[in-house]
Design a protein around this motif. Structure first.
Motif, PDB file in Angstrom:
ATOM      1  N   VAL A 290       7.706   2.626  -7.518  1.00 22.38           N
ATOM      2  CA  VAL A 290       7.925   1.499  -6.991  1.00 22.38           C
ATOM      3  C   VAL A 290       6.085   1.877  -6.665  1.00 22.38           C
ATOM      4  O   VAL A 290       6.456   3.253  -6.368  1.00 22.38           O
ATOM      5  CB  VAL A 290       8.950   0.956  -6.147  1.00 22.38           C
ATOM      6  CG1 VAL A 290      10.265   0.518  -6.949  1.00 22.38           C
ATOM      7  CG2 VAL A 290       9.404   2.299  -5.481  1.00 22.38           C
ATOM      8  N   ASP A 291       5.568   1.152  -6.889  1.00 23.13           N
ATOM      9  CA  ASP A 291       4.349   1.239  -5.847  1.00 23.13           C
ATOM     10  C   ASP A 291       4.967   1.228  -4.203  1.00 23.13           C
ATOM     11  O   ASP A 291       6.113   0.765  -3.676  1.00 23.13           O
ATOM     12  CB  ASP A 291       3.514   0.267  -5.748  1.00 23.13           C
ATOM     13  CG  ASP A 291       3.273  -0.889  -6.729  1.00 23.13           C
ATOM     14  OD1 ASP A 291       2.410   0.714  -7.567  1.00 23.13           O
ATOM     15  OD2 ASP A 291       2.319  -1.337  -6.922  1.00 23.13           O
ATOM     16  N   LEU A 292       4.279   2.225  -3.425  1.00 25.69           N
ATOM     17  CA  LEU A 292       4.058   2.630  -2.153  1.00 25.69           C
ATOM     18  C   LEU A 292       3.133   3.082  -1.357  1.00 25.69           C
ATOM     19  O   LEU A 292       2.036   3.493  -2.228  1.00 25.69           O
ATOM     20  CB  LEU A 292       4.768   4.049  -2.163  1.00 25.69           C
ATOM     21  CG  LEU A 292       5.933   4.424  -0.778  1.00 25.69           C
ATOM     22  CD1 LEU A 292       6.654   3.068  -0.420  1.00 25.69           C
ATOM     23  CD2 LEU A 292       6.371   5.756  -1.303  1.00 25.69           C
ATOM     24  N   ALA A 293       2.709   2.389  -0.306  1.00 27.63           N
ATOM     25  CA  ALA A 293       1.839   2.314   0.080  1.00 27.63           C
ATOM     26  C   ALA A 293       1.360   4.050   0.959  1.00 27.63           C
ATOM     27  O   ALA A 293       1.709   5.097   0.824  1.00 27.63           O
ATOM     28  CB  ALA A 293       2.126   2.082   1.501  1.00 27.63           C
TER      29      ALA A 293
ATOM     30  N   GLY B  22      -4.208   0.691  10.833  1.00 26.69           N
ATOM     31  CA  GLY B  22      -3.834   0.690  12.281  1.00 26.69           C
ATOM     32  C   GLY B  22      -2.425   0.035  11.893  1.00 26.69           C
ATOM     33  O   GLY B  22      -1.920  -0.074  13.441  1.00 26.69           O
ATOM     34  N   ARG B  23      -1.457   0.086  11.454  1.00 22.57           N
ATOM     35  CA  ARG B  23      -0.040   0.022  11.239  1.00 22.57           C
ATOM     36  C   ARG B  23       1.077   1.390  10.344  1.00 22.57           C
ATOM     37  O   ARG B  23       0.453   1.974   9.423  1.00 22.57           O
ATOM     38  CB  ARG B  23       0.895  -0.854  11.278  1.00 22.57           C
ATOM     39  CG  ARG B  23       0.464  -2.416  11.305  1.00 22.57           C
ATOM     40  CD  ARG B  23       0.972  -3.759  11.735  1.00 22.57           C
ATOM     41  NE  ARG B  23       1.935  -3.642  11.910  1.00 22.57           N
ATOM     42  CZ  ARG B  23       2.926  -3.976  13.406  1.00 22.57           C
ATOM     43  NH1 ARG B  23       1.967  -4.092  13.913  1.00 22.57           N
ATOM     44  NH2 ARG B  23       4.378  -4.189  13.193  1.00 22.57           N
ATOM     45  N   HIS B  24       1.995   2.053  10.930  1.00 21.14           N
ATOM     46  CA  HIS B  24       2.576   2.538  10.006  1.00 21.14           C
ATOM     47  C   HIS B  24       4.091   2.576  10.444  1.00 21.14           C
ATOM     48  O   HIS B  24       4.584   1.647  11.442  1.00 21.14           O
ATOM     49  CB  HIS B  24       2.680   4.001  10.193  1.00 21.14           C
ATOM     50  CG  HIS B  24       2.827   4.775  11.780  1.00 21.14           C
ATOM     51  ND1 HIS B  24       1.554   6.002  11.889  1.00 21.14           N
ATOM     52  CD2 HIS B  24       3.169   4.318  12.512  1.00 21.14           C
ATOM     53  CE1 HIS B  24       2.466   5.898  13.490  1.00 21.14           C
ATOM     54  NE2 HIS B  24       3.035   4.808  13.973  1.00 21.14           N
ATOM     55  N   GLY B  25       5.381   2.867   9.473  1.00 22.13           N
ATOM     56  CA  GLY B  25       6.234   2.558   9.239  1.00 22.13           C
ATOM     57  C   GLY B  25       7.143   3.468   8.533  1.00 22.13           C
ATOM     58  O   GLY B  25       7.739   4.384   7.951  1.00 22.13           O
ATOM     59  N   ILE B  26       8.793   3.055   8.960  1.00 24.31           N
ATOM     60  CA  ILE B  26       9.866   3.766   8.105  1.00 24.31           C
ATOM     61  C   ILE B  26       9.866   2.517   6.878  1.00 24.31           C
ATOM     62  O   ILE B  26      10.292   1.183   7.343  1.00 24.31           O
ATOM     63  CB  ILE B  26      11.092   3.752   8.733  1.00 24.31           C
ATOM     64  CG1 ILE B  26      10.717   4.777   9.761  1.00 24.31           C
ATOM     65  CG2 ILE B  26      11.616   4.419   8.128  1.00 24.31           C
ATOM     66  CD1 ILE B  26      11.705   5.246  11.352  1.00 24.31           C
ATOM     67  N   ILE B  27      10.437   2.704   5.498  1.00 21.93           N
ATOM     68  CA  ILE B  27      10.417   2.564   4.577  1.00 21.93           C
ATOM     69  C   ILE B  27      11.889   2.450   4.063  1.00 21.93           C
ATOM     70  O   ILE B  27      12.140   4.233   3.813  1.00 21.93           O
ATOM     71  CB  ILE B  27       9.759   2.022   3.476  1.00 21.93           C
ATOM     72  CG1 ILE B  27       8.407   1.653   4.268  1.00 21.93           C
ATOM     73  CG2 ILE B  27       9.778   0.871   2.480  1.00 21.93           C
ATOM     74  CD1 ILE B  27       6.872   1.326   3.456  1.00 21.93           C
ATOM     75  N   ALA B  28      13.045   1.759   3.882  1.00 18.51           N
ATOM     76  CA  ALA B  28      14.350   1.799   3.157  1.00 18.51           C
ATOM     77  C   ALA B  28      14.091   1.698   1.946  1.00 18.51           C
ATOM     78  O   ALA B  28      14.076   0.535   2.174  1.00 18.51           O
ATOM     79  CB  ALA B  28      15.403   1.553   4.074  1.00 18.51           C
TER      80      ALA B  28
ATOM     81  N   THR C   2       4.197   9.801  -5.203  1.00 21.85           N
ATOM     82  CA  THR C   2       2.880  10.516  -5.497  1.00 21.85           C
ATOM     83  C   THR C   2       1.861   9.505  -4.796  1.00 21.85           C
ATOM     84  O   THR C   2       2.678   9.274  -3.414  1.00 21.85           O
ATOM     85  CB  THR C   2       2.518  10.063  -6.904  1.00 21.85           C
ATOM     86  OG1 THR C   2       2.610   8.586  -7.023  1.00 21.85           O
ATOM     87  CG2 THR C   2       3.577  10.696  -7.399  1.00 21.85           C
ATOM     88  N   GLU C   3       0.436   9.581  -4.901  1.00 21.91           N
ATOM     89  CA  GLU C   3       0.033   9.034  -4.002  1.00 21.91           C
ATOM     90  C   GLU C   3       0.015   7.342  -3.612  1.00 21.91           C
ATOM     91  O   GLU C   3      -0.124   7.042  -2.712  1.00 21.91           O
ATOM     92  CB  GLU C   3      -1.607   9.382  -3.856  1.00 21.91           C
ATOM     93  CG  GLU C   3      -2.699   8.766  -3.911  1.00 21.91           C
ATOM     94  CD  GLU C   3      -4.098   9.442  -4.047  1.00 21.91           C
ATOM     95  OE1 GLU C   3      -4.743   8.685  -2.866  1.00 21.91           O
ATOM     96  OE2 GLU C   3      -4.112   9.625  -4.568  1.00 21.91           O
TER      97      GLU C   3
END
Length: 429
Positions: A51-54, A76-82, A414-415
């Motif tokens: 899956v695509d991931l930031a 300007g935003r970071h987060g936790i993704i489940a 990956t990136e």
């Protein structure tokens, strides 16, 4: 044949067993999983999903049927993704704004991995010159947030991952305002800031203790936990100025120190195996240093190792059985006997198009070692006293994050994507 209730319950507990990978590099930071059925190569058949991931260099962490990562979710935003571990579908995300700051081109604003337990998911990260920490529940709802755990002066950005021990969340903030005449801040207030390690109450996020330590080169290694002879736990932290420290997680007091005065940075995380702690120190292109100490007694004792060159700077050491695998940034794998440092072999790990470089730390399970390269290959080796490369598998882009291992599956960031590779049936460990 008659099957007793106890036997049924035992079989049930075995069938529902889950490989523990609740922090950076899994069980106590070893990078080793007890599981079976892991792949020897990447194929269309065993690629379960991607899956695509930031952007973010944090490593995947697993809990039951969830995969958890941090990411730069938008400017300007970071987060936790489940994500759902079986399908890769996003379950929820928790986002926070942050103030951008200086960082290395190879770093990101989401490089700290989460720590997870049955109650909460924990993360520490930076906003401007502040280290923050927060905890959320398993549905993505914020439980608490500590807006200002500590101050921080950036040289290359942040990346230390938290751990939770005996109800205390450990947050590190180690830095200096100048190095070899290079000044990182002209602000006299910031120049007075002190490096520290902080213990937060895991239930409330409030500070329990703060240990001020001498300023040092910015540090990125994640602590491990040692159980002492008296049954009490201690965390092992390293940096160049304070050396290796055993710290009481409940009080924040230093139990012992080893070699206060390394010349180079603590970046790769150390490993603890059979009462011996091993870690490396280094700089880009510099001569590497290491610590090898026996910590079975209250006072640590140096272990005599026979080598001093060819040590990794960014990748963390990996220990399985009698052998330690040291994957150098430039792709040379040095395998030694863990107790003595005696060389077993030294070979180059090649990607699908030849020589490769590595920032990701190797992980292992089922007799195999998994190495993610900056060229975007997942290289799979056979563990043991002889070098054997099983495959080199090109994924979509650079691998800087350390993979996570679940039951019969490996999760590779990956990136651009998160990959799940392995068994469709998730074999029992």
């Amino acid at each position: 044949m008659k099957i007793t209730l106890a036997a049924i319950l035992l079989l049930s507990s075995i069938a529902s067993a889950k490989t523990e990978w609740s922090r950076f590099r899994g069980p106590n930071g070893t990078g080793v999983a007890e599981t079976s059925g892991l792949p020897s190569e990447v194929t269309a058949e065993n690629t379960l999903w991607s899956v695509d991931l930031a952007k973010g260099w944090s490593s995947p962490v697993l809990w039951e049927d969830k995969v958890l990562v941090t990411a730069e979710t938008s400017p300007g935003r970071h987060g936790i993704i489940a994500l759902d571990a079986n399908s890769g579908q996003e379950l929820w995300r928790h986002e926070e704004p942050f103030e951008e700051h200086k960082k290395h081109n190879f770093n990101s604003f989401a490089s700290s991995s989460v720590f997870v337990d049955a109650d909460r998911i924990y993360v520490n990260w930076s906003t401007g010159t502040t280290i923050q920490a927060l905890a959320i529940d398993h549905k993505g709802k914020q439980v608490w947030k500590n807006e200002h755990v500590a101050d921080y002066i950036h040289e290359h950005g942040t990346g230390v991952s938290p751990i939770v021990v005996d109800g205390i969340m450990i947050v590190r903030s180690e830095f200096d305002w100048e190095r070899d005449g290079k000044v990182y801040t002209e602000d006299p207030v910031q120049q007075a800031w002190k490096s520290c390690i902080v213990g937060l109450d895991a239930v409330t996020g409030k500070q329990v203790w703060k240990l001020e330590i001498p300023n040092c080169l910015n540090t990125y290694s994640t602590p491990v936990v040692n159980v002492r002879a008296d049954g009490k736990k201690e965390i092992i932290c390293t940096n160049n100025a304070s050396g290796v420290m055993g710290i009481d997680p409940v009080t924040g007091k230093i139990n012992w120190q080893h070699n206060e005065g390394y010349k180079q940075r603590s970046l790769g995380s150390g490993v603890l195996h059979d009462g011996v702690y091993f870690c490396t120190f280094g700089t880009g292109g510099g001569v590497k240093e290491f610590a090898a100490i026996d910590i079975t007694d209250p006072k640590p004792k140096p272990v005599s190792f026979t080598f001093s060159k060819g040590l990794p700077y960014v990748p963390s050491p990996l220990v399985m059985g009698d052998f330690m695998y040291l994957l150098g940034d430039g792709g040379i794998l040095k395998t030694v006997k863990f107790k003595t440092g005696e060389l077993v072999y030294e070979e180059r790990v090649n990607g699908s198009k030849g020589s490769s470089k590595f920032f990701s730390s190797p992980v292992a399970g089922d007799g195999k070692i998994y190495c993610g390269s900056q060229q975007g290959d997942l290289v799979i080796l056979k563990a043991g006293e002889k070098f054997e490369q099983l495959s080199a598998n090109k994924l979509d882009s650079t691998i800087n994050a350390t993979p996570a291992i679940g039951d019969g599956r490996i999760y590779v960031r990956t990136e651009n994507k998160l990959w799940c590779i392995g068994s469709k049936s998730q074999p029992v460990p």
